[in-house]
Write an enzyme that holds these catalytic residues in place. Structure first.
Site, PDB file in Angstrom:
ATOM      1  N   PHE A   1       2.571   6.845   1.959  1.00  0.00           N
ATOM      2  CA  PHE A   1       3.784   7.523   1.497  1.00  0.00           C
ATOM      3  C   PHE A   1       3.517   8.485   0.345  1.00  0.00           C
ATOM      4  O   PHE A   1       4.408   9.216  -0.075  1.00  0.00           O
ATOM      5  CB  PHE A   1       4.820   6.482   1.041  1.00  0.00           C
ATOM      6  CG  PHE A   1       4.972   5.337   2.001  1.00  0.00           C
ATOM      7  CD1 PHE A   1       5.549   5.523   3.245  1.00  0.00           C
ATOM      8  CD2 PHE A   1       4.509   4.072   1.667  1.00  0.00           C
ATOM      9  CE1 PHE A   1       5.668   4.466   4.134  1.00  0.00           C
ATOM     10  CE2 PHE A   1       4.634   3.010   2.549  1.00  0.00           C
ATOM     11  CZ  PHE A   1       5.215   3.211   3.789  1.00  0.00           C
TER      12      PHE A   1
ATOM     13  N   PRO B   1       0.807  -1.228   0.000  1.00  0.00           N
ATOM     14  CA  PRO B   1       0.000   0.000   0.000  1.00  0.00           C
ATOM     15  C   PRO B   1       0.834   1.269   0.000  1.00  0.00           C
ATOM     16  O   PRO B   1       1.741   1.437   0.822  1.00  0.00           O
ATOM     17  CB  PRO B   1      -0.820  -0.139   1.288  1.00  0.00           C
ATOM     18  CG  PRO B   1      -0.963  -1.610   1.467  1.00  0.00           C
ATOM     19  CD  PRO B   1       0.342  -2.194   1.005  1.00  0.00           C
ATOM     20  N   CYS B   2       0.482   2.171  -0.939  1.00  0.00           N
ATOM     21  CA  CYS B   2       1.297   3.368  -1.133  1.00  0.00           C
ATOM     22  C   CYS B   2       0.708   4.607  -0.466  1.00  0.00           C
ATOM     23  O   CYS B   2       1.396   5.621  -0.329  1.00  0.00           O
ATOM     24  CB  CYS B   2       1.476   3.641  -2.626  1.00  0.00           C
ATOM     25  SG  CYS B   2      -0.070   4.016  -3.496  1.00  0.00           S
ATOM     26  N   GLN B   3      -0.573   4.553  -0.047  1.00  0.00           N
ATOM     27  CA  GLN B   3      -1.212   5.753   0.486  1.00  0.00           C
ATOM     28  C   GLN B   3      -0.442   6.393   1.646  1.00  0.00           C
ATOM     29  O   GLN B   3      -0.384   7.623   1.742  1.00  0.00           O
ATOM     30  CB  GLN B   3      -2.648   5.438   0.925  1.00  0.00           C
ATOM     31  CG  GLN B   3      -3.583   5.062  -0.211  1.00  0.00           C
ATOM     32  CD  GLN B   3      -3.617   3.565  -0.440  1.00  0.00           C
ATOM     33  OE1 GLN B   3      -2.668   2.859  -0.116  1.00  0.00           O
ATOM     34  NE2 GLN B   3      -4.723   3.084  -0.985  1.00  0.00           N
TER      35      GLN B   3
END
Length: 361
Positions: free
Chosen positions: A86, A82-84
């Site tokens: 960062f 999951p990138c949210q």
């Protein structure tokens, strides 16, 4: 080579591996995958044969029993975790966000397998470019240190999708970790891999090769994808006194696709195209066009369809077909496309590592 795909989404890593296998007769077998978003799972299972695979589901729950990990036997672990936490678009809480701790679930799998005497030789991870600088670089340093402490050589580089024959600008960090001995001159960089990709592109028969968005855009689509007269002024405006933007449409290289495409942001954030651009014998007359108020009322302007969004990520347009048959909505499909890993980038990396450099031999 046996493969586990974590945080699979719609299977960007798997799609790339399947295409490499088709083009170069290298065996890749997915033995397990994890995903928690039900619509993404539906699309994944509609397009891949998962009958004999372990469906890991929630990775935290799966990992809570280490025997589950010990029963996995594989050589390659991939994941766009999951990138949210960062992303520049989010609150950038990083490891303070529950989703940001998912890296440590990856680490747990690798640690348990090492303790079992089956250290996984290859790891490929994907995330947003901002991971490099998040928390003044501490987040990235933590990831690198933890993998190195498990005995991995660690490499990373930022890859732009438009450099790998897809008509979308999209920068993502790819991390590669391995326990294999490497040549002294081994180089893992976007520049090197693009060089190899360009030199061998004629050999790549299964990937999509797009020069511009015109290679993706369908000339005829449903009326529902066109902007209404009420929405046009908002979508095409350059903002207000407090927020000014340069709203352009008809771009030859699409802006980065996002998971919230269905919400229809301004034309400075999302991708919009005029019917004249799509169907004209001379579309270059309409490049990056800024329409006047008078023109807005007379020109048909639309957003991408889900099929086109999938295609810009390197998936076939009919990837959506089976999902639609299972009643997956447009908004869910847009989210899946925006969250996906760009297939051509992963294809280029897999080709470089396992065909060009022969690391799996």
């Amino acid at each position: 080579m046996k493969h586990v795909e974590l945080f699979s989404g719609i299977g960007g890593f798997r799609q790339a591996l399947n295409l490499i296998q088709k083009d170069f007769d290298i065996s890749f077998e997915c033995v397990a995958f994890s995903e928690i978003e039900k619509n993404a799972i539906t699309t994944y299972k509609a397009n891949y044969d998962t009958a004999d695979e372990i469906e890991m589901g929630d990775i935290v729950s799966f990992n809570s029993d280490e025997e589950n990990i010990r029963n996995l036997h594989f050589d390659l672990l991939t994941g766009g975790f999951p990138c949210q936490p960062f992303s520049m678009m989010g609150e950038q809480k990083g490891f303070a966000d529950t989703r940001g701790t998912m890296f440590f679930e990856i680490e747990k799998i690798l640690r348990v397998k090492k303790e079992q005497g089956e250290q996984i030789p290859f790891v490929i991870l994907e995330n947003v470019k901002n991971l490099y600088t998040h928390d003044k670089g501490n987040t990235f340093s933590t990831i690198k240190k933890h993998l190195e402490n498990l005995g991995y050589s660690f490499f990373s580089s930022i890859f732009n999708t438009e450099n790998f024959a897809l008509a979308q600008k999209r920068n993502r960090i790819i991390m590669f970790a391995t326990t294999k001995d490497l040549p002294d001159d081994f180089e893992f960089s976007a520049e090197k891999i693009k060089q190899v990709f360009d030199a061998h592109i004629e050999e790549f028969q299964s990937i999509y090769k797009q020069k511009t968005t015109l290679d993706v855009l369908d000339k005829e689509v449903s009326e529902k994808y066109f902007l209404s007269e009420r929405l046009k002024p908002t979508i095409l405006s350059n903002g207000t006194a407090g927020f000014k933007s340069n709203s352009k449409i008809n771009l030859l290289t699409a802006r980065p696709l996002c998971a919230t495409m269905h919400k229809m942001h301004r034309a400075c954030q999302d991708n919009y195209f005029s019917q004249e651009f799509i169907t004209s014998n001379d579309p270059f007359l309409y490049l990056q066009h800024e329409y006047t108020k008078e023109e807005e009322a007379t020109h048909l302007i639309r957003k991408l369809t889900p099929e086109e969004a999938f295609n810009l990520q390197g998936f076939p347009k009919d990837f959506c077909k089976k999902s639609r048959e299972l009643k997956i909505s447009d908004s869910a499909l847009y989210k899946q496309a925006g969250n996906a890993v760009s297939v051509n980038v992963i294809y280029a990396i897999i080709y470089y590592l396992f065909v060009n450099q022969k690391l799996g031999v």
